[in-house]
Write a protein that holds these residues in place. Structure first.
Motif, PDB file in Angstrom:
ATOM      1  N   LYS A 392       0.843  -1.212   0.000  1.00 35.08           N
ATOM      2  CA  LYS A 392       0.000   0.000   0.000  1.00 35.08           C
ATOM      3  C   LYS A 392       0.874   1.257   0.000  1.00 35.08           C
ATOM      4  CE  LYS A 392      -3.532  -2.453   2.702  1.00 35.08           C
ATOM      5  NZ  LYS A 392      -2.693  -3.657   2.939  1.00 35.08           N
ATOM      6  N   ALA A 393       1.856   1.273  -0.876  1.00 35.94           N
ATOM      7  CA  ALA A 393       2.848   2.347  -0.872  1.00 35.94           C
ATOM      8  C   ALA A 393       2.292   3.625  -1.486  1.00 35.94           C
ATOM      9  CB  ALA A 393       4.082   1.906  -1.652  1.00 35.94           C
ATOM     10  N   ARG A 394       2.732   4.747  -0.927  1.00 39.88           N
ATOM     11  CA  ARG A 394       2.412   6.076  -1.466  1.00 39.88           C
ATOM     12  C   ARG A 394       3.709   6.865  -1.564  1.00 39.88           C
ATOM     13  NH1 ARG A 394      -0.831   5.422   2.786  1.00 39.88           N
ATOM     14  NH2 ARG A 394       0.087   7.167   3.927  1.00 39.88           N
ATOM     15  N   ILE A 395       3.813   7.678  -2.583  1.00 45.80           N
ATOM     16  CA  ILE A 395       5.024   8.479  -2.777  1.00 45.80           C
ATOM     17  C   ILE A 395       5.007   9.667  -1.834  1.00 45.80           C
ATOM     18  CG2 ILE A 395       6.276   9.947  -4.413  1.00 45.80           C
ATOM     19  CD1 ILE A 395       5.352   8.051  -6.626  1.00 45.80           C
ATOM     20  N   VAL A 396       6.145   9.935  -1.211  1.00 47.31           N
ATOM     21  CA  VAL A 396       6.307  11.070  -0.305  1.00 47.31           C
ATOM     22  C   VAL A 396       7.084  12.156  -1.031  1.00 47.31           C
ATOM     23  CG1 VAL A 396       7.240  11.857   1.904  1.00 47.31           C
ATOM     24  CG2 VAL A 396       6.299   9.545   1.696  1.00 47.31           C
ATOM     25  N   GLY A 397       6.538  13.359  -1.055  1.00 42.70           N
ATOM     26  CA  GLY A 397       7.230  14.468  -1.705  1.00 42.70           C
ATOM     27  C   GLY A 397       7.250  14.324  -3.215  1.00 42.70           C
TER      28      GLY A 397
END
Length: 634
Positions: A392-397
């Protein structure tokens, strides 16, 4: 801060009691024990020896705690005025009993009569109790040293945890308001250290996309190496971890978007089971501890949460987060940036990688993971699906990629991702994800990057060839990722079939005295796995019981083989986090990578604490004069 009053018998005390069934004699007479003033004692009666023994031990603990309170009251009746320390009788009666958890050594026993009217006396020398206080004092000093080192490295979470736990343990010493270390009065100095760290943390909103809010954390003006915090969203609280300056929170449809309420973690109650002494004491400490600077309100916009003098005291503006590969770290080496691998310059060589990474960013942002598999090798595509989709990865920045080359491979760094786990305590981790391209331009591997400070420290080791430094960084990234992915096949491949695998832990054991009595002793135990397959079976059981696993390396030392071969001993201070277990210790990896395509670990040791005789295992304990040998620590 105060400690809850009332009697607390630190967990089930009787778990630590030795069981005796017969009459034991010793050099001391019962009359001497009860009248000389040189002993603490308690007696009990019951239908069975066990019940009488339990009652005798309970009264022994009461005797110790009551005497300590009287002793303290006579010598120190002051209370601290800073609101953090209260030295009343009930506090000490509760806190002193935490020593019963496996640390009351040399407790002796008289069985005066047997059932059905069992009569038992438990006793301990006053001098032995004094040594227990000295042992806890030394633990406090060790925690302070750990915190000082972590603070210098920007590991805000490790520093706060050690300072706070030391502060809690301080309450259980005889005269906490008089304890001094390094010329500082600890009862005031420890809370000051916690407050100063919290005061030097700055947070700003870097960006927001839909329900994802990217946060930028600094400590003393540099991106924090590591930090844990909670976000309270309309009464619902989740735990997050920031790494190398970046963290992320997840909003809901009902979230307040005008401000975000954060709390910097400093108590780490969920980790207190790492140490039974700390765990016992933490049960007595209330949740409201008075460190109000841990609460932070962050508002949208690119300004830090707190004003910081900049020239004439104006609000310091928040700069955009720079690529991870270009950030200043808390490295102890001034030339850390210059030691990082040279980046591929902008142009045709990097354009083809940028096109692939742009498609990956677009796929992750849209939650559409049906990406063209032709951009990957088979292993690379499998890793992408498992790590990104299943995690469930989300990109940070905003990713800003930096490409470096090594032995025909190209590494793309600059993407940070947040991974969420929702079973039990809601936890979110931020990790740097490294994409590795093979010579054909396909992604063949994904891994979690090392923390910037540890990476810089490896790259600045002048006595290690540059080629080896690059390889060791890459190997450690793959090693920690294998645990995160629970990739038992990879771990099996990198271990030599005849590897020495040793785990050393500290435990409480029962020892018989020369007089026939028993005592409880804390000692280190070594567990050798007969072969790597026993070790892998042990790992497999652990993998199947955990929702997630996260390794974090806090410090590193590297030894090279004395014969100059590509054989290295990598000594790491490691934190291990999982959904149902966590620990802290020291990991040694003995690595032979003369064949880079098939590296082999020939020794792996784990120590919960340095050995009192020789410290930490290092490469010379297992490899010397061109030979792998049995350890020698004399």
């Amino acid at each position: 801060m105060t400690i809850r009053t009332g009697t607390v018998l630190a967990f089930t005390l009787m778990l630590t009691l030795p069981r005796l069934t017969g009459l034991k004699t010793c050099a001391q007479t019962l009359t001497e024990i009860q009248t000389s003033g040189n002993y603490y004692w308690g007696e009990g009666e019951g239908e069975t020896t066990e019940r009488a023994d339990n009652e005798a031990f309970r009264r022994l603990l009461t005797s110790i705690s009551s005497d300590v309170v009287v002793d303290v009251e006579n010598r120190n009746t002051r209370k601290e005025a800073n609101g953090h320390l209260v030295s009343d009788n009930s506090l000490f009666k509760s806190a002193v009993k935490t020593y019963s958890y496996g640390h009351l050594t040399d407790v002796r026993m008289f069985v005066i009569s047997k059932p059905p009217k069992a009569h038992v006396v438990r006793w301990i020398r006053r001098s032995d109790v004094d040594r227990i206080f000295d042992g806890r004092r030394n633990k406090i000093f060790a925690m302070i040293d750990n915190a000082d080192n972590a603070k210098a490295s920007g590991k805000v979470d490790v520093a706060l945890r050690n300072y706070y736990w030391a502060y809690c343990l301080l309450k259980t010493l005889r005269n906490p308001s008089e304890e001094v270390y390094g010329g500082e009065l600890l009862s005031t100095w420890l809370p000051e250290q916690i407050e100063e760290i919290l005061d030097d943390v700055r947070v700003a909103v870097d960006s927001r996309r839909d329900y994802d809010v990217d946060l930028y954390f600094t400590y003393k003006g540099k991106p924090v190496t590591s930090l844990e915090f909670t976000y309270n969203d309309m009464g619902h609280e989740s735990t997050y971890a920031a790494k190398d300056g970046m963290g992320q929170i997840e909003l809901t449809g009902s979230s307040d978007t005008t401000l975000y309420n954060l709390n910097i973690e400093y108590a780490f109650r969920n980790q207190s089971k790492l140490d039974p002494e700390v765990d016992a004491v933490m049960r007595l400490v209330p949740d409201d501890c008075g460190f109000t600077r841990s609460a932070i309100t962050v508002r949208p916009g690119q300004e830090f949460n707190r004003a910081q003098a900049s020239g004439y005291g104006q609000m310091q503006k928040q700069p955009r987060a720079v690529p991870q590969q270009q950030r200043e770290s808390f490295s102890m080496f001034p030339d850390a940036k210059a030691s990082r691998p040279a980046a591929i310059p902008d142009g045709p060589a990097s354009d083809r990688y940028n096109r692939v990474m742009s498609e990956i960013v677009k796929s992750i942002r849209s939650r559409n993971y049906g990406i063209d598999a032709a951009m990957f090798t088979g292993d690379g595509y499998s890793q992408f699906q498992k790590l990104v989709r299943d995690g469930k990865a989300r990109i940070v920045g905003t990713p800003q990629f930096v490409y470096t080359e090594f032995e025909g491979l190209t590494m793309a760094r600059g993407m940070q991702m947040s991974f969420a786990f929702r079973n039990g305590v809601h936890r979110n981790f931020t990790e740097d994800v490294v994409f590795t391209f093979n010579p054909e331009g396909r992604i063949c591997n994904l891994s979690f990057g090392l923390g910037k400070t540890v990476e810089d420290n490896i790259m600045c080791m002048a006595d290690v060839p540059e080629r080896s430094r690059k390889y060791l960084c890459m190997f450690l990234e793959n090693y920690q990722t294998a645990y995160a992915l629970k990739d038992l096949d990879y771990i099996s491949r990198i271990f030599d079939d005849y590897a020495k695998i040793i785990t050393v832990t500290e435990m409480t054991v029962k020892r018989r005295n020369v007089d026939g009595g028993f005592r409880m002793v804390r000692e280190q135990r070594e567990n050798r796995f007969d072969n790597k397959y026993d070790f892998l079976e042990h790992l497999d059981r652990g993998f199947r019981s955990k929702e997630y696993i996260r390794l974090r390396f806090n410090s590193v030392m590297i030894d090279r083989a004395d014969d100059g071969r590509d054989i290295y001993g990598i000594q790491l201070e490691q934190d291990y986090y999982s959904s149902n277990y966590c620990d802290h210790g020291y990991l040694l990896i003995g690595l032979n990578y003369e064949n880079m395509d098939s590296p082999k670990i020939f020794v792996r040791t784990w120590q919960s604490e340095p050995d009192p005789n020789f410290g930490l295992y290092r490469l010379p304990h297992f490899y010397k004069d061109g030979k792998v040998h049995v350890k020698s620590v004399d």
